[in-house]
Structures are given as structure tokens and as C-alpha cells.
Scaffold this motif. Structure first.
Motif, PDB file in Angstrom:
ATOM      1  N   GLU A 171       0.833  -1.201   0.000  1.00  0.00           N
ATOM      2  CA  GLU A 171       0.000   0.000   0.000  1.00  0.00           C
ATOM      3  C   GLU A 171       0.873   1.259   0.000  1.00  0.00           C
ATOM      4  O   GLU A 171       0.575   2.235  -0.694  1.00  0.00           O
ATOM      5  N   PHE A 172       1.960   1.214   0.770  1.00  0.00           N
ATOM      6  CA  PHE A 172       2.866   2.366   0.790  1.00  0.00           C
ATOM      7  C   PHE A 172       3.559   2.534  -0.550  1.00  0.00           C
ATOM      8  O   PHE A 172       3.628   3.649  -1.097  1.00  0.00           O
ATOM      9  N   GLU A 173       4.094   1.452  -1.097  1.00  0.00           N
ATOM     10  CA  GLU A 173       4.874   1.544  -2.327  1.00  0.00           C
ATOM     11  C   GLU A 173       4.009   1.922  -3.523  1.00  0.00           C
ATOM     12  O   GLU A 173       4.497   2.555  -4.472  1.00  0.00           O
ATOM     13  N   LEU A 174       2.723   1.574  -3.491  1.00  0.00           N
ATOM     14  CA  LEU A 174       1.823   2.020  -4.552  1.00  0.00           C
ATOM     15  C   LEU A 174       1.778   3.546  -4.595  1.00  0.00           C
ATOM     16  O   LEU A 174       1.898   4.163  -5.662  1.00  0.00           O
ATOM     17  N   LEU A 175       1.645   4.156  -3.435  1.00  0.00           N
ATOM     18  CA  LEU A 175       1.608   5.620  -3.355  1.00  0.00           C
ATOM     19  C   LEU A 175       2.975   6.227  -3.661  1.00  0.00           C
ATOM     20  O   LEU A 175       3.084   7.215  -4.398  1.00  0.00           O
ATOM     21  N   PHE A 176       4.012   5.626  -3.093  1.00  0.00           N
ATOM     22  CA  PHE A 176       5.360   6.164  -3.253  1.00  0.00           C
ATOM     23  C   PHE A 176       5.816   6.102  -4.710  1.00  0.00           C
ATOM     24  O   PHE A 176       6.311   7.096  -5.259  1.00  0.00           O
ATOM     25  N   LEU A 177       5.666   4.956  -5.337  1.00  0.00           N
ATOM     26  CA  LEU A 177       6.144   4.798  -6.708  1.00  0.00           C
ATOM     27  C   LEU A 177       5.310   5.620  -7.691  1.00  0.00           C
ATOM     28  O   LEU A 177       5.843   6.136  -8.681  1.00  0.00           O
ATOM     29  N   THR A 178       4.023   5.735  -7.420  1.00  0.00           N
ATOM     30  CA  THR A 178       3.180   6.592  -8.269  1.00  0.00           C
ATOM     31  C   THR A 178       3.713   8.019  -8.251  1.00  0.00           C
ATOM     32  O   THR A 178       3.819   8.681  -9.299  1.00  0.00           O
ATOM     33  N   ALA A 179       4.065   8.497  -7.055  1.00  0.00           N
ATOM     34  CA  ALA A 179       4.620   9.846  -6.942  1.00  0.00           C
ATOM     35  C   ALA A 179       5.999   9.935  -7.598  1.00  0.00           C
ATOM     36  O   ALA A 179       6.317  10.942  -8.249  1.00  0.00           O
ATOM     37  N   LEU A 180       6.803   8.890  -7.454  1.00  0.00           N
ATOM     38  CA  LEU A 180       8.165   8.920  -7.992  1.00  0.00           C
ATOM     39  C   LEU A 180       8.174   8.902  -9.517  1.00  0.00           C
ATOM     40  O   LEU A 180       9.143   9.356 -10.129  1.00  0.00           O
ATOM     41  N   THR A 181       7.112   8.406 -10.143  1.00  0.00           N
ATOM     42  CA  THR A 181       7.057   8.451 -11.615  1.00  0.00           C
ATOM     43  C   THR A 181       7.040   9.887 -12.126  1.00  0.00           C
ATOM     44  O   THR A 181       7.315  10.128 -13.304  1.00  0.00           O
ATOM     45  N   GLN A 182       6.727  10.826 -11.233  1.00  0.00           N
ATOM     46  CA  GLN A 182       6.700  12.245 -11.618  1.00  0.00           C
ATOM     47  C   GLN A 182       7.999  12.963 -11.248  1.00  0.00           C
ATOM     48  O   GLN A 182       8.077  14.192 -11.334  1.00  0.00           O
ATOM     49  N   PHE A 201       7.386   7.185   6.631  1.00  0.00           N
ATOM     50  CA  PHE A 201       6.950   8.538   6.282  1.00  0.00           C
ATOM     51  C   PHE A 201       7.879   9.619   6.823  1.00  0.00           C
ATOM     52  O   PHE A 201       7.568  10.805   6.736  1.00  0.00           O
ATOM     53  N   GLU A 202       9.031   9.206   7.356  1.00  0.00           N
ATOM     54  CA  GLU A 202      10.005  10.160   7.883  1.00  0.00           C
ATOM     55  C   GLU A 202      10.739  10.861   6.740  1.00  0.00           C
ATOM     56  O   GLU A 202      11.159  10.227   5.772  1.00  0.00           O
ATOM     57  N   ARG A 222       7.424  11.858   1.465  1.00  0.00           N
ATOM     58  CA  ARG A 222       6.850  10.696   2.141  1.00  0.00           C
ATOM     59  C   ARG A 222       5.746  11.085   3.126  1.00  0.00           C
ATOM     60  O   ARG A 222       4.748  10.365   3.269  1.00  0.00           O
ATOM     61  N   ALA A 223       5.966  12.171   3.828  1.00  0.00           N
ATOM     62  CA  ALA A 223       5.015  12.573   4.862  1.00  0.00           C
ATOM     63  C   ALA A 223       3.614  12.779   4.290  1.00  0.00           C
ATOM     64  O   ALA A 223       2.609  12.544   4.969  1.00  0.00           O
ATOM     65  N   GLY A 243      -3.275   8.837   3.105  1.00  0.00           N
ATOM     66  CA  GLY A 243      -3.822   7.959   2.078  1.00  0.00           C
ATOM     67  C   GLY A 243      -3.513   6.505   2.364  1.00  0.00           C
ATOM     68  O   GLY A 243      -4.346   5.612   2.127  1.00  0.00           O
ATOM     69  N   TRP A 244      -2.314   6.255   2.875  1.00  0.00           N
ATOM     70  CA  TRP A 244      -1.911   4.888   3.231  1.00  0.00           C
ATOM     71  C   TRP A 244      -2.792   4.346   4.348  1.00  0.00           C
ATOM     72  O   TRP A 244      -3.292   3.218   4.268  1.00  0.00           O
ATOM     73  N   ARG A 245      -2.999   5.144   5.370  1.00  0.00           N
ATOM     74  CA  ARG A 245      -3.806   4.704   6.502  1.00  0.00           C
ATOM     75  C   ARG A 245      -5.239   4.424   6.076  1.00  0.00           C
ATOM     76  O   ARG A 245      -5.841   3.423   6.493  1.00  0.00           O
ATOM     77  N   SER A 246      -5.792   5.250   5.232  1.00  0.00           N
ATOM     78  CA  SER A 246      -7.174   5.061   4.773  1.00  0.00           C
ATOM     79  C   SER A 246      -7.315   3.765   3.991  1.00  0.00           C
ATOM     80  O   SER A 246      -8.275   3.004   4.184  1.00  0.00           O
ATOM     81  N   ALA A 247      -6.349   3.495   3.092  1.00  0.00           N
ATOM     82  CA  ALA A 247      -6.396   2.272   2.294  1.00  0.00           C
ATOM     83  C   ALA A 247      -6.272   1.042   3.192  1.00  0.00           C
ATOM     84  O   ALA A 247      -7.001   0.052   3.017  1.00  0.00           O
TER      85      ALA A 247
END
Length: 254
Positions: free
Chosen positions: A108-119, A176-177, A194-195, A200-204
Motif C-alpha cells: 500500500e505504501f509503495e503504490l503511493l510512493f512509486l506513483t509519486a516517484l514516476t513524476q 513517512f520520515e 513521504r510525509a 492515504g496509506w492509513r485510509s487504504a
């Protein structure tokens, strides 16, 4: 790109590579130990995805560093204090419920992180993230299915899953540090903030846990230090196995 910028970018790539190689090694420990053949193969394939991801990040870091550094020297010639992976990745594999819970939290974290990193403003990081994101979508689908199976299975499977979450919760805040390096690179559009991903991670996670009949406990304790080389005792044992051949026969080729 200035030398200082290259060093910062290399340090960031090494961090992401360290996360991946350590987790890949942990998952590889399930090879021939899975609960049944199909799952044994599935976990091995996920481990290979992380190793491939690690190679991409570490190869890029080596190119930025120069001076004879390679992906292999970064993986096999550094000691515990030199590794910068987050602590959650190095924890022992535990039982199947523990591995499932950790993988789901990370997916769940890496889905959000990698999506952001594609930008990312850095084209190489963005390209690695785009490839890795496709893998993570599969990883998440698989780990979520197992969360639901274990949570809605037997009393034993649900209890083990809940215990795993309670053991893992204190390691999740480190995901998230943001330290000075990552804040600076995020301001330049290179790194991910990360912060900003935590809510979004917690909600998912909460949505899946409700469906599985378990809960993610409140963070009553937390540990950190992986990014600055402060690790659990488990990393040393992991590296002694992962690096054995290179340590025993330095520079050996075949």
C-alpha cells in the motif's frame, strides 16, 4: 549536475536500492518453505521483482558515484552501518501471517510512493518507478487477497494476523520520515514527500482491515534509525548470509 547534487542523488538511489535488496532477500527465504507450491513460487517471484528493482537503483547510484563503484560493491562490500534501508524491511520473515501483513503494509505504501516517484524530475528515477509500479500493482492484489483470506479464515489465522500487525505497527512511522536530504530533493522535484502519503496509506489499510476483521493498532511505540545506519541485530545476520561468497572470495568471477 554539480558534484554535490550527484552525491545527494546517489545517496537517495542507494536508500531505495537498500530497501529493495534487503526485502528481496527476506522474501527469498521463503523459497521451498511456502505453505504450498503455488504460493512458494509466487513469493519467490515477488522476491525477484525486488532484487531487480534493487539492481536498477544501485546501478544508477554506482553510475553517479563513479570511482569503481558498482551495483555489486554496493550490495556486497558494505557493512551494517553503511546500509540505509528502513528497519521494517530487515525484520525476520516470521510466520506466513507476519510476512503477509508486512507485504501488504509495504505494498500500500509503495503504490503511493512509486506513483509519486514516476513524476520525479530525474528521468532515471521516474523510469525505474514506472517499471516497479507495474510490479507493485500485482504485489498489492496478491497480498490484499491473503489479508482477506487470513482475516476471514479461522480464529487461528485471524489471531496470527492481528499479532503480526501489532508487532509491525511501530516500524511503520519510519516509512513517512523525511530527513534533510529527502526534504531538499523533494523541494527540487526529485524525491517523494513521504510525509504526504501517510493519510492515504492509513485510509487504504483501514478499509482492507475492516473487510478482513482485524485492526491496525494505534502507534503506541515507534523505532527509527535505518536511514542513518542504526539497525536491528537482524540485519547483521542477513548480510552475513547474503554477502558470504563475496566476503570469502573477494572479487571472484565465474
Amino acid at each position: 549536475m554539480t558534484t554535490d547534487n550527484q552525491q545527494d542523488l546517489a545517496a537517495y538511489a542507494i536508500r531505495l536500492g537498500d530497501d529493495s535488496v534487503i526485502h528481496g532477500h527476506r522474501l527469498s527465504e521463503w523459497c521451498s518453505n511456502g505453505p504450498f507450491l503455488e504460493e512458494d513460487l509466487a513469493m519467490t517471484n515477488v522476491a525477484l521483482d525486488y532484487i531487480g528493482r534493487a539492481r536498477n537503483f544501485l546501478t544508477y547510484a554506482a553510475e553517479l558515484t563513479g570511482e569503481g563503484v558498482t551495483e555489486d560493491t554496493l550490495a556486497y562490500d558494505r557493512d551494517c552501518l553503511d546500509y540505509t534501508n528502513l528497519l521494517i524491511y530487515e525484520l525476520p520473515r516470521g510466520d506466513f501471517a507476519f510476512t503477509t501483513a508486512r507485504q501488504y503494509l509495504l505494498d500500500e505504501f509503495e503504490l503511493l510512493f512509486l506513483t509519486a516517484l514516476t513524476q520525479s524530475a530525474d528521468e532515471t528515477l521516474a523510469a525505474i518507478a514506472e517499471k516497479s509500479l507495474k510490479e507493485t500493482l500485482y504485489h498489492l492484489r496478491r497480498s490484499k487477497e491473503w489479508m482477506l483470506r487470513l482475516g476471514n479464515g479461522t480464529e487461528e489465522s485471524r489471531a496470527r494476523l492481528q499479532t503480526a500487525l501489532e508487532q509491525l505497527i511501530g516500524y511503520t512511522p519510519e516509512l513517512f520520515e523525511m530527513d534533510a536530504l529527502e526534504k531538499e530533493l523533494a523541494e527540487k522535484g526529485v524525491a517523494v514527500d513521504r510525509a504526504s502519503l501517510e493519510q492515504g496509506w492509513r485510509s487504504a489499510c483501514d478499509a482492507t482491515f475492516a473487510e478482513a476483521g482485524v485492526t491496525l493498532p494505534d502507534v503506541a511505540w515507534r523505532v527509527k534509525g535505518g536511514r542513518t545506519g542504526f539497525h536491528t541485530e537482524h540485519l547483521g545476520h542477513l548480510l552475513s548470509e547474503m554477502q558470504f561468497v563475496q566476503r570469502a572470495y573477494p572479487g571472484c568471477t565465474w
